[in-house]
Design an enzyme around this catalytic site. Sequence first.
Site, PDB file in Angstrom:
ATOM      1  N   HIS A  18       4.063   3.034  10.962  1.00  0.00           N
ATOM      2  CA  HIS A  18       4.184   4.131   9.996  1.00  0.00           C
ATOM      3  C   HIS A  18       3.254   5.274  10.377  1.00  0.00           C
ATOM      4  O   HIS A  18       3.616   6.444  10.278  1.00  0.00           O
ATOM      5  CB  HIS A  18       3.859   3.625   8.583  1.00  0.00           C
ATOM      6  CG  HIS A  18       4.855   2.613   8.108  1.00  0.00           C
ATOM      7  ND1 HIS A  18       5.863   2.930   7.229  1.00  0.00           N
ATOM      8  CD2 HIS A  18       5.020   1.306   8.419  1.00  0.00           C
ATOM      9  CE1 HIS A  18       6.605   1.851   7.019  1.00  0.00           C
ATOM     10  NE2 HIS A  18       6.103   0.850   7.734  1.00  0.00           N
ATOM     11  N   ASP A 115       5.814   8.638   2.995  1.00  0.00           N
ATOM     12  CA  ASP A 115       6.469   7.475   3.576  1.00  0.00           C
ATOM     13  C   ASP A 115       7.426   6.884   2.532  1.00  0.00           C
ATOM     14  O   ASP A 115       7.141   6.917   1.328  1.00  0.00           O
ATOM     15  CB  ASP A 115       5.383   6.443   3.913  1.00  0.00           C
ATOM     16  CG  ASP A 115       5.882   5.361   4.837  1.00  0.00           C
ATOM     17  OD1 ASP A 115       5.476   5.387   6.000  1.00  0.00           O
ATOM     18  OD2 ASP A 115       6.667   4.495   4.390  1.00  0.00           O
TER      19      ASP A 115
HETATM   20 BR1  BUP Z   1       1.378  -2.966  20.133  1.00  0.00          BR
HETATM   21  C1  BUP Z   1       1.330  -1.162  20.577  1.00  0.00           C
HETATM   22  N1  BUP Z   1       0.450   0.564  21.919  1.00  0.00           N
HETATM   23  O1  BUP Z   1      -0.261  -1.540  22.241  1.00  0.00           O
HETATM   24  P1  BUP Z   1       7.080   0.071  16.189  1.00  0.00           P
HETATM   25  C2  BUP Z   1       2.097  -0.252  19.924  1.00  0.00           C
HETATM   26  N2  BUP Z   1       2.029   1.078  20.263  1.00  0.00           N
HETATM   27  O2  BUP Z   1       1.132   2.672  21.626  1.00  0.00           O
HETATM   28  P2  BUP Z   1       5.695  -2.125  14.785  1.00  0.00           P
HETATM   29  C3  BUP Z   1       1.206   1.490  21.279  1.00  0.00           C
HETATM   30  O3  BUP Z   1       2.788   1.707  18.108  1.00  0.00           O
HETATM   31  P3  BUP Z   1       7.017  -1.570  12.318  1.00  0.00           P
HETATM   32  C4  BUP Z   1       0.459  -0.761  21.621  1.00  0.00           C
HETATM   33  O4  BUP Z   1       4.408   3.010  20.958  1.00  0.00           O
HETATM   34  C5  BUP Z   1       4.874   2.621  18.585  1.00  0.00           C
HETATM   35  O5  BUP Z   1       4.724   3.994  18.471  1.00  0.00           O
HETATM   36  C6  BUP Z   1       4.242   2.126  19.877  1.00  0.00           C
HETATM   37  O6  BUP Z   1       5.727   0.915  16.209  1.00  0.00           O
HETATM   38  C7  BUP Z   1       2.797   2.068  19.482  1.00  0.00           C
HETATM   39  O7  BUP Z   1       6.675  -1.416  15.846  1.00  0.00           O
HETATM   40  C8  BUP Z   1       4.033   1.969  17.510  1.00  0.00           C
HETATM   41  O8  BUP Z   1       7.668   0.026  17.543  1.00  0.00           O
HETATM   42  C9  BUP Z   1       4.621   0.668  17.018  1.00  0.00           C
HETATM   43  O9  BUP Z   1       7.941   0.638  15.133  1.00  0.00           O
HETATM   44  O10 BUP Z   1       5.878  -1.392  13.440  1.00  0.00           O
HETATM   45  O11 BUP Z   1       4.321  -1.950  15.216  1.00  0.00           O
HETATM   46  O12 BUP Z   1       6.200  -3.514  14.681  1.00  0.00           O
HETATM   47  O13 BUP Z   1       7.002  -3.012  11.911  1.00  0.00           O
HETATM   48  O14 BUP Z   1       6.584  -0.654  11.224  1.00  0.00           O
HETATM   49  O15 BUP Z   1       8.304  -1.157  12.968  1.00  0.00           O
END
Ligand code: BUP
Length: 458
Positions: A18, A115
């Site tokens: 988020h 959000d």
């Molecule tokens: Br782990 C990780 N580095 O090591 P998602 C994640 N990210 O930059 P999530 C990093 O965090 P939800 C790391 O690029 C993305 O922008 C990644 O969001 C970044 O999955 C973010 O992909 C992660 O939507 O969140 O964390 O499971 O459950 O809210 O979808």
Amino acid sequence: EKGTPPHLALFPCAGMGHLMPFLRLAAMLASRGCSVTFITVQPTVSAAESDHLSSFFSTHPHIKRLEFPLPPYKKSKFLNNDPFFIQAEAIGNAVHLLRPVLSCLSPSLSAIVADFSVASSVSQLASDLSISTYILITTSARFLSLMVYFPLLAQYKNTKNNAGGGNGYIELPGIGPMPVSSIPPAMLDDNNFFAVSISTNVSSIFKVKSILINTFNWIESEAIEALNSSGVAPHPAPILPVGPLESFDIEQASDLPWLDEQAPESVVFVSFGSRTALSKDQIKELTTGLEKSGCTFLWVLKASKVDKDDTEKVEDIVGESFLGRAKKKGIVIKGWVNQEQILAHPAIGGFVSHCGWNSVIEAARLGVPILAWPQHGDQRINAEVVEKVGFGLWVREWGWTGEKLVDGNDIADRITELMLSENLRARAKEVKEKARHARETNGSSERLLQGLIDSFKS
Ligand code: BUP
């Protein structure tokens, strides 16, 4: 007033999935002439959130930080042992405490962008203060469609046919059949905070000014059209696909010397996002899969939901012998990496992903094909987008997290398929081009964002 820049407050909910899109939107609005106040709840659940906030505000000194100390948390009323959900519930309950500070911000606010998870309480407060509310959706338009039709899901409650592999379909207007097996079980459980949060906040979708979403028209045209078409009832506020949101300046990009040495498109990147830890048994199968695939890999390993609890050493989780054998073939990293920087690296040829929406949209923007391995929440629906658009593979039978143990040999075969497929690679490059077009001055997403900013000025 004419001439003064619009002043917007941004209000993210808990978790990196988020926070990231909100930080990106904040930087984009500020670079397009808006004055931005960013609300940060304290304390955060994860260290990743607090680290990103400090580094963001030091590189974006013109964005104002409004600290919101969260009162001590009362016990959750729902089936809820996820610290991120507990935080979301606590934030929703505390929003009214922001009233005095929001009402005397100077210059006064043109709007609040909230959000979805806090939309109901924020829009209530904003309307009391005569401030317009917008929502930023951090999931796919396809999952948003499912949330909009949340009441329709009642018929699937208390059935077992939403378990992976079920063959029922739900018909959503304008979207076509969606497998019931893609609906997260938590969404069908009235005692689960996931379902409660959607049912509490979904009514705001119909009340707010408009809904920004981190997707772009080309990649999800069907769902966006269905949501925006006047023939469909109930009729949500206008949907503005303004993605893919751009990355923001960070203090310093990390060096990736190991990646720099690898051949173009030869490395598979493996990550299940910021809040998913695979079981120890599944991690073991994944080590087998990576090894048997023979591919070079970069694996971001997580052993607990919240990073602060993740204290086990890599070698204790995957085993010394695996690490020894893998030495020439790959690296396993524990801790935060810059995922966008990795996905943008020429050595990366594929992404084994849980399909958190940010990850999907980053892979789309950077042209990396995906092996989808959704675990929970919106991720199966997001994987459907990947599959439909054709820049990734998805083995539906792998099921939800913990539902079954996916065999290492099977994982190896799919990784090989991902890394060898010329079709997927070509399609991913096409998706990247379309994403780039959306962000150009006259592109679909950029025009909508600019139009929104102009509307605040008039
Ligand atoms: Br782990 C990780 N580095 O090591 P998602 C994640 N990210 O930059 P999530 C990093 O965090 P939800 C790391 O690029 C993305 O922008 C990644 O969001 C970044 O999955 C973010 O992909 C992660 O939507 O969140 O964390 O499971 O459950 O809210 O979808």
